[in-house]
Design a protein around this motif. Structure first.
Motif, mmCIF file in Angstrom:
data_model
loop_
_atom_site.group_PDB
_atom_site.id
_atom_site.type_symbol
_atom_site.label_atom_id
_atom_site.label_comp_id
_atom_site.label_asym_id
_atom_site.label_seq_id
_atom_site.Cartn_x
_atom_site.Cartn_y
_atom_site.Cartn_z
ATOM 1 N N UNK A 119 51.104 54.625 39.080
ATOM 2 C CA UNK A 119 49.648 54.716 39.186
ATOM 3 C C UNK A 119 48.943 53.637 38.388
ATOM 4 N N UNK A 120 49.364 53.433 37.141
ATOM 5 C CA UNK A 120 48.753 52.403 36.302
ATOM 6 C C UNK A 120 48.984 51.018 36.880
ATOM 7 N N UNK A 121 50.163 50.792 37.448
ATOM 8 C CA UNK A 121 50.474 49.490 38.037
ATOM 9 C C UNK A 121 49.548 49.186 39.212
ATOM 10 N N UNK A 122 49.281 50.194 40.029
ATOM 11 C CA UNK A 122 48.378 50.008 41.176
ATOM 12 C C UNK A 122 46.982 49.657 40.684
ATOM 13 N N UNK A 123 46.453 50.437 39.744
ATOM 14 C CA UNK A 123 45.101 50.191 39.257
ATOM 15 C C UNK A 123 44.968 48.830 38.579
ATOM 16 N N UNK A 124 45.956 48.452 37.775
ATOM 17 C CA UNK A 124 45.916 47.136 37.137
ATOM 18 C C UNK A 124 45.951 46.014 38.164
ATOM 19 N N UNK A 125 46.807 46.132 39.162
ATOM 20 C CA UNK A 125 46.919 45.096 40.198
ATOM 21 C C UNK A 125 45.604 44.941 40.950
ATOM 22 N N UNK A 126 44.968 46.044 41.279
ATOM 23 C CA UNK A 126 43.697 45.990 42.016
ATOM 24 C C UNK A 126 42.589 45.420 41.149
ATOM 25 N N UNK A 127 42.528 45.847 39.884
ATOM 26 C CA UNK A 127 41.498 45.323 38.980
ATOM 27 C C UNK A 127 41.569 43.805 38.869
ATOM 28 N N UNK A 128 42.786 43.257 38.858
ATOM 29 C CA UNK A 128 42.968 41.824 38.671
ATOM 30 C C UNK A 128 42.964 41.035 39.984
ATOM 31 N N UNK A 129 42.909 41.709 41.116
ATOM 32 C CA UNK A 129 43.047 41.045 42.418
ATOM 33 C C UNK A 129 41.824 40.236 42.822
ATOM 34 N N UNK A 130 40.654 40.593 42.340
ATOM 35 C CA UNK A 130 39.435 39.903 42.785
ATOM 36 C C UNK A 130 38.343 40.051 41.735
ATOM 37 N N UNK A 131 37.309 39.242 41.869
ATOM 38 C CA UNK A 131 36.117 39.366 41.029
ATOM 39 C C UNK A 131 35.207 40.385 41.712
ATOM 40 N N UNK A 132 35.434 41.665 41.408
ATOM 41 C CA UNK A 132 34.755 42.736 42.121
ATOM 42 C C UNK A 132 33.244 42.698 41.933
ATOM 43 N N UNK A 133 32.769 42.289 40.766
ATOM 44 C CA UNK A 133 31.321 42.215 40.535
ATOM 45 C C UNK A 133 30.668 41.189 41.465
ATOM 46 N N UNK A 134 31.399 40.150 41.812
ATOM 47 C CA UNK A 134 30.874 39.136 42.732
ATOM 48 C C UNK A 134 30.903 39.623 44.178
ATOM 49 N N UNK A 135 31.902 40.414 44.533
ATOM 50 C CA UNK A 135 32.075 40.870 45.915
ATOM 51 C C UNK A 135 31.229 42.077 46.291
ATOM 52 N N UNK A 136 31.013 42.977 45.335
ATOM 53 C CA UNK A 136 30.302 44.223 45.629
ATOM 54 C C UNK A 136 29.027 44.254 44.794
ATOM 55 N N UNK A 137 27.874 44.341 45.446
ATOM 56 C CA UNK A 137 26.630 44.356 44.677
ATOM 57 C C UNK A 137 26.518 45.618 43.819
ATOM 58 N N UNK A 138 25.746 45.537 42.745
ATOM 59 C CA UNK A 138 25.547 46.682 41.875
ATOM 60 C C UNK A 138 25.035 47.862 42.696
ATOM 61 N N UNK A 139 25.653 49.007 42.509
ATOM 62 C CA UNK A 139 25.284 50.200 43.274
ATOM 63 C C UNK A 139 25.982 50.285 44.616
ATOM 64 N N UNK A 140 26.721 49.228 44.988
ATOM 65 C CA UNK A 140 27.434 49.207 46.269
ATOM 66 C C UNK A 140 28.764 49.926 46.173
ATOM 67 N N UNK A 141 29.418 50.052 47.299
ATOM 68 C CA UNK A 141 30.723 50.704 47.324
ATOM 69 C C UNK A 141 31.565 50.103 48.439
ATOM 70 N N UNK A 142 32.826 50.499 48.492
ATOM 71 C CA UNK A 142 33.716 50.069 49.556
ATOM 72 C C UNK A 142 34.758 51.155 49.770
ATOM 73 N N UNK A 143 35.416 51.128 50.898
ATOM 74 C CA UNK A 143 36.443 52.135 51.178
ATOM 75 C C UNK A 143 37.820 51.491 51.160
#
Length: 91
Positions: free
Chosen positions: A49-73
């Protein structure tokens, strides 16, 4: 499109934004057209579980891709990973 390849669950290709927009507009058989953001590997020293979350956190600049208050599935596909047997964990 360049580098068009058939896979068991669809096709992959490369191109600029115009190619991506054209694929979305004209592809009548696809459920959706996805953009690959990153290829990453999980840290084998961590629990699955931790490995998945760490990999996803480091995969992209999420703040740049998803606007504040936005979401994704997430619709995960778990293959070739002995530690992850649950789609719910990956999603």
């Amino acid at each position: 499109a360049r580098g068009v390849e058939a896979h068991s669950a669809g096709v992959s290709f490369r191109g600029d934004w115009a190619v991506g927009y054209a694929a979305n507009l004209w592809c009548r058989s696809a459920v959706r057209v996805l953009e690959l953001l990153a290829v990453t590997y999980m840290n084998e020293a961590l629990e699955a579980g931790d490995a998945v979350y760490d990999a996803v956190r480091e995969a992209a600049d999420w703040a740049e891709l998803i606007p504040e208050g936005g979401s994704f599935s997430v619709d995960s596909r778990v293959r070739d990973c002995g530690e992850l047997t649950s789609r719910m964990l990956a999603s």
